[in-house]
Design an enzyme around this catalytic site. Structure first.
Site, PDB file in Angstrom:
ATOM      1  CB  SER A   8      69.850   1.604 -40.445  1.00  0.00           C
ATOM      2  OG  SER A   8      69.824   0.752 -41.618  1.00  0.00           O
ATOM      3  N   GLY A  11      65.496  -5.469 -37.624  1.00  0.00           N
ATOM      4  CA  GLY A  11      64.879  -6.898 -37.984  1.00  0.00           C
ATOM      5  C   GLY A  11      66.319  -7.747 -37.609  1.00  0.00           C
ATOM      6  CD  GLU A  36      76.104  -0.427 -45.933  1.00  0.00           C
ATOM      7  OE1 GLU A  36      75.860  -0.917 -47.153  1.00  0.00           O
ATOM      8  OE2 GLU A  36      75.577  -0.698 -44.747  1.00  0.00           O
ATOM      9  CG  ASP A  65      77.689  -5.339 -45.523  1.00  0.00           C
ATOM     10  OD1 ASP A  65      76.876  -4.236 -45.381  1.00  0.00           O
ATOM     11  OD2 ASP A  65      78.349  -5.771 -46.623  1.00  0.00           O
ATOM     12  N   GLY A 140      63.585  -7.697 -45.065  1.00  0.00           N
ATOM     13  CA  GLY A 140      64.278  -7.578 -46.456  1.00  0.00           C
ATOM     14  C   GLY A 140      63.648  -8.976 -47.360  1.00  0.00           C
ATOM     15  CG  HIS A 167      72.475 -15.064 -43.779  1.00  0.00           C
ATOM     16  ND1 HIS A 167      71.053 -15.414 -43.396  1.00  0.00           N
ATOM     17  CD2 HIS A 167      72.076 -13.891 -43.650  1.00  0.00           C
ATOM     18  CE1 HIS A 167      70.427 -14.582 -43.202  1.00  0.00           C
ATOM     19  NE2 HIS A 167      70.940 -13.408 -43.697  1.00  0.00           N
ATOM     20  NE  ARG A 168      71.907 -10.450 -39.428  1.00  0.00           N
ATOM     21  CZ  ARG A 168      71.238 -10.543 -40.543  1.00  0.00           C
ATOM     22  NH1 ARG A 168      70.050 -10.973 -40.505  1.00  0.00           N
ATOM     23  NH2 ARG A 168      71.531  -9.974 -41.455  1.00  0.00           N
TER      24      ARG A 168
HETATM   25  P1  ITT Z   1      72.526  -2.023 -41.863  1.00  0.00           P
HETATM   26  O1  ITT Z   1      72.195  -0.467 -41.504  1.00  0.00           O
HETATM   27  O2  ITT Z   1      72.948  -2.822 -40.929  1.00  0.00           O
HETATM   28  O3  ITT Z   1      73.501  -1.946 -42.965  1.00  0.00           O
HETATM   29  P2  ITT Z   1      70.629  -2.817 -44.024  1.00  0.00           P
HETATM   30  O4  ITT Z   1      69.527  -3.281 -44.121  1.00  0.00           O
HETATM   31  O5  ITT Z   1      71.119  -1.661 -45.015  1.00  0.00           O
HETATM   32  O6  ITT Z   1      71.301  -2.475 -42.772  1.00  0.00           O
HETATM   33  P3  ITT Z   1      72.819  -4.757 -45.312  1.00  0.00           P
HETATM   34  O7  ITT Z   1      73.514  -3.441 -45.885  1.00  0.00           O
HETATM   35  O8  ITT Z   1      73.436  -5.782 -44.706  1.00  0.00           O
HETATM   36  O9  ITT Z   1      71.623  -4.035 -44.069  1.00  0.00           O
HETATM   37  O10 ITT Z   1      72.025  -4.960 -46.535  1.00  0.00           O
HETATM   38  C1  ITT Z   1      71.491  -6.310 -46.938  1.00  0.00           C
HETATM   39  C2  ITT Z   1      70.389  -6.371 -47.521  1.00  0.00           C
HETATM   40  O11 ITT Z   1      69.853  -7.692 -47.612  1.00  0.00           O
HETATM   41  C3  ITT Z   1      69.113  -5.323 -47.033  1.00  0.00           C
HETATM   42  O12 ITT Z   1      68.229  -4.938 -47.881  1.00  0.00           O
HETATM   43  C4  ITT Z   1      68.499  -6.501 -45.973  1.00  0.00           C
HETATM   44  O13 ITT Z   1      67.285  -6.262 -46.043  1.00  0.00           O
HETATM   45  C5  ITT Z   1      68.748  -7.898 -46.837  1.00  0.00           C
HETATM   46  N1  ITT Z   1      68.971  -8.827 -45.763  1.00  0.00           N
HETATM   47  C6  ITT Z   1      69.990  -8.773 -44.981  1.00  0.00           C
HETATM   48  N2  ITT Z   1      69.867  -9.898 -43.954  1.00  0.00           N
HETATM   49  C7  ITT Z   1      68.657 -10.676 -44.508  1.00  0.00           C
HETATM   50  C8  ITT Z   1      67.850 -11.464 -43.842  1.00  0.00           C
HETATM   51  O14 ITT Z   1      68.562 -12.041 -42.864  1.00  0.00           O
HETATM   52  N3  ITT Z   1      66.917 -11.965 -44.285  1.00  0.00           N
HETATM   53  C9  ITT Z   1      66.372 -11.237 -45.590  1.00  0.00           C
HETATM   54  N4  ITT Z   1      67.104 -10.022 -45.879  1.00  0.00           N
HETATM   55  C10 ITT Z   1      68.264  -9.871 -45.502  1.00  0.00           C
HETATM   56 NA    NA Z   2      73.454  -1.189 -44.883  1.00  0.00          NA
END
Ligand code: ITT
Ligand code: NA
Length: 184
Positions: A8, A11, A36, A65, A140, A167-168
């Site tokens: 979703s 970014g 999740e 994730d 994020g 990390h990604r």
């Molecule tokens: P999905 O639909 O892919 O799950 P999500 O934003 O809910 O999208 P996650 O469940 O992986 O993603 O949640 C991780 C949280 O950490 C989420 O609030 C992201 O904004 C944050 N996050 C993940 N990767 C990040 C990054 O590279 N930089 C900053 N914040 C990150």
């Molecule tokens: Na998520």
């Protein structure tokens, strides 16, 4: 080759797209809800997600994730990062950390790829939580995360710069190397 990225988060898609572009792989976003689960590790969450989606999507796909793990809080928010981001937000994290000297933290990302079975790829980056948000790039927690050895936060970097050390980016690298070896 085209790869579906189930997320979703635009970014994340931007980062994966930028990473794979030079390799001739086209990444496209597919928005599909998946549960999740509450688990102790990102790996468990990601694995459950791909297995749950596997019956519902045709062809190979992947998801990601991720979490932010803060040392002073024994790794919180970790697997709860998305929830904490939506509720406390960046300002809430900064408030909780006010006056704390130990600002060490790391991001971790688990990519789960499904091609009839699950394959997991992980990446981690160490750094610290800044005193104030800086920068407007990324998404994020990027404005408050400064990777080790850099002066800029992730939000002050370009996507390419972030991908090189994040990390990604590291999980994507492991994924791309595996694809190169395993795709005929
Ligand atoms: P999905 O639909 O892919 O799950 P999500 O934003 O809910 O999208 P996650 O469940 O992986 O993603 O949640 C991780 C949280 O950490 C989420 O609030 C992201 O904004 C944050 N996050 C993940 N990767 C990040 C990054 O590279 N930089 C900053 N914040 C990150
Ligand atoms: Na998520």
């Amino acid at each position: 080759m085209r790869l579906a990225f189930i997320t979703s988060n635009p970014g994340k898609v931007e980062e994966a797209r930028k990473y794979f572009e030079p390799l001739g792989v086209e990444v496209y976003q597919l928005r599909m809800e998946y549960p999740e689960i509450q688990a102790d590790t990102l790996e468990e969450v990601a694995l459950f997600g791909v297995e749950w989606l596997s019956g519902k999507i045709e062809g190979p796909f992947f998801l990601d994730d991720s979490g932010l793990f803060i040392d002073a809080f024994d790794g919180f928010p970790g697997v709860y990062s998305a929830y904490v981001y939506r509720t406390l937000g960046i300002d809430g994290i900064l408030k909780l950390m006010e006056g704390l000297e130990n600002r060490k933290a790391h991001f971790k990302s688990v990519i789960a790829y499904w091609d009839g079975e699950a394959h997991l790829f992980t990446g981690r980056v160490d750094g610290e939580i800044t005193a104030e948000p800086r920068g407007s790039g990324g998404f994020g927690f990027d404005p408050i995360f400064k990777p080790l050895g850099f002066e800029e936060t992730f939000a002050e970097m370009t996507t390419d710069e972030k991908n090189l050390i994040s990390h990604r980016g590291r999980a994507l690298k492991a994924f791309a190397e595996w694809l190169k070896e395993n795709l005929k």
